[in-house]
Design an enzyme around this catalytic site. Sequence first.
Site, PDB file in Angstrom:
ATOM      1  CG  HIS A  54      -1.590   1.355   1.440  1.00 14.64           C
ATOM      2  ND1 HIS A  54      -2.713   1.718   0.745  1.00 14.64           N
ATOM      3  CD2 HIS A  54      -1.271   2.413   2.238  1.00 14.64           C
ATOM      4  CE1 HIS A  54      -3.093   2.937   1.116  1.00 14.64           C
ATOM      5  NE2 HIS A  54      -2.230   3.383   2.017  1.00 14.64           N
ATOM      6  CB  SER A 111      -1.550   6.518   0.965  1.00 13.99           C
ATOM      7  OG  SER A 111      -1.213   6.146   2.292  1.00 13.99           O
TER       8      SER A 111
END
Length: 329
Positions: free
Chosen positions: A196, A198
């Site tokens: 992930h 971000s």
Amino acid sequence: MNAIKFPGFFLLFVSFLLANDQLEDLYKQASFYENQKEYKKAMEIYKKIAIEEKNANRIYFDEEKQIAHKIATETLDKIDDEETEKTIQQILAKSFDLYAYEENYFLPFSYDSRQRDDRKQTEAKFQFSVKKPIISNFLKMNETFYFGYSQTSLWQLYEDSSPFRETSYRPELFVELPYGKKGKTVIKGFKFGFLHESNGQPVEKSRSWNRLYLTSYFQLGNLFIAPKVWYRIPEEKNDDDNPDIEKYLGYGDLTLVLPYKSHTFKLLFRNNLRFNKDNKGFVQLDWTFPLLGSKSLFAYVQASSGYGDSLIDYDKEINRFSFGISLSR
């Protein structure tokens, strides 16, 4: 509290440097015996190196364990149950095995060749990256499962208020699987994981995506080759901050690593494989070498060009030159 613990930390730091010197001497001995075809002696030294490296990596945590043991034995009331005693010591120590993952560096000079309205051309860049083993040989394939965490920041250090312009957070779960035997095959292993990424920005600057990836490792002499492919996990259209990110970052990359004497050279290639006017690519060269003869501190030079320099700038072409120091490579 910090003033009290500093001398202990300093001694541990010095011990860590000395341990690295000892490891280098052991590697030289092992290499000598290997060149003399005295493989038994070489293997004995390699086993010793493995033990020393394990101890060196855990030196900080061992000190905390010793403190916890002292508190548990000299201060707290004794618990009859042995397993409960061990749990109490774990709670006191707060110990966990962490290891360097990607490079850990601080680059106080990072220059973007183009002037941009929202930033100064010169800023600082730094990266923190660690991994923690979770379980080994669960599948009886000599594999190891890890949790990894990396964070890369772009810091407008030379602005009046010195704001952090961008920080990319990359937690991941992955498994590493060794393959083949020494001298038998050029392929050395595989790595499969979920990543992930971000940046935690407000809605208008928010960027994020999730990927499954597979990396293979090859060795040709002292050249290591690591092709990587990934699959982006689809998101709901309304929640997708960067629906066209694959147009710029593509579906994989290729890393070449060349250790030469005390230097390391790392070259990263990425391309979206669109062979027309929409072709976008990225290349980055990293060069490290010991700083002032140190065995654990390295000079770090980085040059990059193309798309995907950072998550916030994934769709901008950036030419960047940076230098500073690294704690791992």
